[in-house]
Design a protein around this motif. Structure first.
Motif, short mmCIF file in Angstrom:
data_model
loop_
_atom_site.label_atom_id
_atom_site.label_comp_id
_atom_site.label_asym_id
_atom_site.label_seq_id
_atom_site.Cartn_x
_atom_site.Cartn_y
_atom_site.Cartn_z
N UNK A 135 0.83 -1.21 0.00
CA UNK A 135 0.00 0.00 0.00
C UNK A 135 0.87 1.26 0.00
N UNK A 136 0.36 2.28 -0.66
CA UNK A 136 1.00 3.60 -0.53
C UNK A 136 0.34 4.29 0.65
N UNK A 137 1.14 4.67 1.63
CA UNK A 137 0.60 5.35 2.80
C UNK A 137 0.76 6.86 2.63
N UNK A 138 -0.34 7.57 2.83
CA UNK A 138 -0.23 9.03 2.84
C UNK A 138 -0.79 9.53 4.17
N UNK A 139 -0.31 10.70 4.57
CA UNK A 139 -0.76 11.25 5.85
C UNK A 139 -1.62 12.47 5.62
N UNK A 170 3.28 16.35 6.29
CA UNK A 170 2.16 15.48 5.93
C UNK A 170 1.95 15.52 4.42
N UNK A 171 1.34 14.47 3.87
CA UNK A 171 1.09 14.46 2.43
C UNK A 171 0.05 15.52 2.07
N UNK A 172 -0.98 15.63 2.91
CA UNK A 172 -2.05 16.60 2.69
C UNK A 172 -2.31 17.29 4.03
N UNK A 173 -2.59 18.57 3.97
CA UNK A 173 -2.92 19.28 5.21
C UNK A 173 -4.10 20.21 4.97
N UNK A 174 -4.90 20.36 5.99
CA UNK A 174 -6.00 21.31 5.86
C UNK A 174 -5.52 22.69 6.29
N UNK A 175 -6.12 23.71 5.70
CA UNK A 175 -5.81 25.09 6.08
C UNK A 175 -7.06 25.92 5.90
N UNK A 176 -6.99 27.15 6.36
CA UNK A 176 -8.02 28.14 6.00
C UNK A 176 -7.46 28.93 4.82
N UNK A 224 8.87 13.49 -1.18
CA UNK A 224 7.63 12.82 -1.60
C UNK A 224 7.85 12.06 -2.91
N UNK A 225 7.41 10.83 -2.95
CA UNK A 225 7.57 10.03 -4.16
C UNK A 225 6.40 10.32 -5.11
N UNK A 226 6.59 10.04 -6.42
CA UNK A 226 5.48 10.24 -7.37
C UNK A 226 4.25 9.42 -6.97
N UNK A 250 -1.27 9.36 -5.07
CA UNK A 250 -2.26 8.88 -4.09
C UNK A 250 -2.94 10.06 -3.40
N UNK A 251 -2.14 11.07 -3.07
CA UNK A 251 -2.70 12.25 -2.40
C UNK A 251 -3.69 12.96 -3.33
N UNK A 252 -3.32 13.06 -4.60
CA UNK A 252 -4.23 13.72 -5.56
C UNK A 252 -5.52 12.93 -5.71
#
Lengths: 279, 488
Positions: free
Chosen positions: B46-50, B119-125, B357-359, B364-366
């Motif tokens: 599995x590709x793990x993303x955070x 993190x691979x993805x982060x929330x923001x305002x 970050x790997x491709x 996966x993040x996208x």
């Protein structure tokens, strides 16, 4: 409370009365927190002043315990707080003994430098510290959580002062018996410092248990969260209005280990804070 | 034998059980630590993303839920959505969520960026995006979006504007959250302020509002407004921002590096709020929680607050036996001046620049971002407005309680110009300034001038600090006079 106190004059009774009132006042917010923790969030959205009215619920505590990660966070906090306390005691005692009893070049400067650490605010060093630990790959590890807090200028200061107050004759007698420096420290001097050790131990443990800033930036994986960090993470964005009961239950839950600790070591803690030796 | 040696031996004997206990405790602790440290870790294949986010953690309640319709609240729905994605992509992608408390979120994210633990993805305002974009910390996403099928043209104007920097789309907008008027219809009826359909009769000017508020107070004995006047500078800042924008004005008429609080529009907005408060047309001494409690207890007619309360208040109104039972509605803030405008912000998802970050991780993040974009209607159940125009226009969205009338908010949402730095701090100082005038009765002109000075000093420092990097990053100020997040 001894009967003798009440047999004294009116001033003593007034003093005791004032102490009781102050103690009750001091306990009021704690009682309020506890009472709120036994109310449902929905009820508390409407009003927070009806503390003693039903319905009460244990749902907030059940919600905390229903999260399996909580036990891991408790474990992490125990490991970090106990290890940190033990190591701070050990290092501060060694340093304090060195500064109090050993002559070596630069002792005064080294002591001044150690004390200067008291004047450095945490935010000033947190970013460099974070970078160092990132370089070493120590974030999200117990070492990463424990090591930065081992530099304890207050501990060094406290222990130095305490060692200075111990009569030199004890040490000299041991020296005449051909005891080594380490033996003198470990067997003769260190046992005399129990009150200071207890004081420092309590402060270190509480500081480690309640620590938030460093775990926040060092432990980014949930499995490495400490209890304070983990509980805070479970709070929703408007917890103060929409999840107040849960919030208060978290506060009680996080304080429980400290309260238990206090119950077990009450005698030592009181003696330590009063500057005496536990009976 | 010398006395001290006797004492020493006695002490040693007395302490030996304690010492054994201490040694055992140390060994036990070390064992537990080693065991605990060894737990976790990624499984192969599995590709793990955070995913770093706030909103709280509610695994206890929703840890196994994969249907977002069975969850409620922001925390519940995002947890269920993440579970659904993980179930759908089982064996291929796994999203590991890293939840951080809301108030400490940006502190931690900043430290993680400095330490390279990203993190691979982060929330923001969207209001803080500028600070990250100016430092060139965000990945441009338009190519990835095109590849994954995320239609940027479908973002609402407010959402699209909020994520566009230097010609790039640097985030996935997830919602628009805005200020609304939450209304107690029971009290409005009592004051004769409802129309023939039973909806609140909204004022169309400041004068009309003041007349209605005075009539309301005479009829009900209660203040028209439930205001958050204590420890909540954002309430005042957001209110003034919306009122100034309604007059066609801007807090930053000369670019993004200098606020102007001396304009007639700002004075008009603050004076209006001061009149309301001075005449007792609003509640007093209430923080966020107290104001919410007071509104639910029927202490006032209108509570200006966010879209995020829609879910809770609608649920409450559906239950019998409380002052809001079948007597609640939420509407966009009324237009009191020339044009509609209301404060709004967005939650957005970003991918930070990460050389490690790997491709595969990026792909996966996208894919997860695409999934979140597709599921924006599920998120809309929280009360937030979707960032996709097609979702706003959909029958499913309009079928949600109150939402049919809230669509325009996504178009009229306004904020500070996106390139203004340190927006949270700027809004804080602005709110404190307005509160000092409205609540504490400080002189209007002098206090606004002082607030302006504080904000501009802050911006000047920030500008000196990263002026050069902003130019290097190719981020030009996008907001001109009077134009900010909104459509205007």
């Amino acid at each position: 409370m001894s009967a003798r106190v009440w047999q004294n004059g009116p001033w003593d009774r007034a003093l005791m009365g004032a102490a009781i009132v102050l103690a009750l006042l001091w306990m009021l917010p704690l009682a309020w927190v506890f009472a709120l923790s036994l109310k449902s969030n929905a009820v508390l959205m409407e009003r927070t002043d009806a503390l003693l009215t039903t319905p009460f619920t244990l749902r907030n505590y059940a919600d905390i315990l229903a999260n399996p990660a909580v036990f891991r966070w408790v474990l992490n906090s125990c490991v970090v707080a106990l290890a940190q306390t033990a190591l701070v005691l050990f290092i501060s005692s060694l340093a304090g003994y060195g500064f109090a009893r050993c002559e070596f070049p630069g002792r005064r400067i080294a002591f001044a430098l150690a004390l200067a650490g008291l004047a450095v605010p945490e935010p000033a060093v947190v970013i460099p510290l974070h970078r160092i630990f990132a370089e070493l790959g120590l974030h999200n590890s117990y070492a990463g959580l424990i090591l930065p807090r081992l530099a304890a200028p207050f501990g060094v200061f406290l222990m130095t002062q305490f060692f200075k107050a111990i009569p030199r004759e004890l040490e000299e007698a041991a020296l005449m018996d051909n005891a080594s420096r380490w033996k003198i420290f470990w067997r003769v001097i260190l046992p005399q410092t129990l009150p200071a050790q207890a004081t420092l131990g309590i402060f270190s443990f509480l500081a480690a248990w309640n620590d938030y800033l460093w775990p926040l930036i060092s432990a980014t994986r949930p499995e490495m969260y400490t209890l304070t960090l983990g509980l805070a993470a479970t709070q929703t964005n408007f917890a103060q209005s929409e999840g107040l009961g849960f919030l208060m239950a978290q506060a009680v839950f996080a304080a429980l280990p400290v309260l238990v600790l206090y119950a077990f070591f009450q005698r030592h803690i009181v003696a330590a804070v009063a500057g005496g030796k536990a009976a | 034998m010398k006395p001290h040696r006797i004492q020493q031996r006695t002490t040693r004997r007395a302490r030996s059980p304690l010492r054994r206990l201490a040694v055992a405790a140390c060994l036990g602790l070390a064992g537990i630590a080693a065991f605990a440290q060894g737990q976790g870790g990624a499984s192969g294949g599995e590709v793990h993303i955070t995913l770093a986010r706030f909103f709280g953690s509610c695994d206890a309640e929703y840890g196994q839920v994969t249907d977002p319709s069975k969850a409620s609240s922001e925390c519940g729905i995002i947890t269920a959505l993440t579970n659904r994605f993980n179930a759908r992509e089982a064996g291929r992608i796994r999203v590991d969520t890293q939840v951080v408390e809301h108030s400490a979120y940006y502190q931690q994210l900043g430290a993680r960026i400095v330490g390279g633990d990203l993190p691979s993805i982060a929330i923001m305002h969207s209001s803080v995006l500028g600070d990250f974009a100016k430092r060139d910390l965000l990945q441009p996403l338009e190519d990835g979006f095109a590849r994954e099928g995320v239609d940027v043209a479908d973002f609402t104007p407010h959402a699209r504007h909020g994520v566009s920097f230097g010609g790039h789309v640097v985030a996935l907008p997830y919602d628009s959250h805005a200020a609304l008027w939450h209304i107690n219809l029971g009290l409005m009826k009592q004051a004769g302020l409802v129309d023939e359909k039973g909806h609140a009769r909204l004022p169309a000017s400041v004068e009309e509002l003041l007349q209605q508020a005075r009539a309301f107070k005479r009829a009900t004995g209660k203040p028209y407004f439930v205001w958050l006047t204590l420890n909540d500078p954002s309430f005042f800042a957001r209110s003034v921002l919306g009122l100034v924008a309604q007059q066609g004005g801007s807090l930053f008429p000369r670019g993004d590096r200098a606020v102007d609080l001396t304009t007639p529009q700002v004075r008009e907005a603050v004076q209006f709020m001061r009149t309301v408060y001075a005449e007792g047309l609003s509640t007093r001494n209430m923080d966020y929680s107290a104001a919410l409690q007071a509104f639910m207890a029927g202490a006032g007619g209108v509570m200006p607050n966010g879209t995020w309360l829609l879910g809770d208040l609608t649920t409450r109104a559906a239950k019998p036996g409380n002052p809001l039972s079948r007597q609640y509605e939420a509407v966009p803030e009324p237009t009191l001046f020339r044009q509609p405008a209301t404060w709004a912000d967005s939650h957005v998802w970003v991918m930070l620049r990460n050389p490690r970050q790997t491709p595969q991780e990026r792909d996966a993040a996208l894919r997860f971002l695409r999934f979140l974009n597709d599921e924006s209607l599920a998120w809309a159940r929280t009360g937030q407005l979707p960032a996709r125009q097609s979702a706003v226009d959909s029958a499913a969205f309009k079928a949600l309680p109150m939402r049919a009338s809230l669509g325009p908010v996504a178009a009229h949402g306004t904020g500070l110009p996106t390139t203004v730095a340190r927006q949270s701090r700027v809004m804080g100082v602005l709110g404190d300034t307005v509160a000092a005038i409205v609540v504490s009765g400080e002189p209007l002109e002098a206090t606004l001038a002082k607030g302006q000075q504080r904000i501009n000093r802050l911006l000047e420092r920030e500008s000196r600090f990263l002026g050069a990097s902003a130019v290097e990053a190719g981020v030009a100020p996008t907001a001109q006079a009077g134009v900010s997040h909104g459509l205007r």
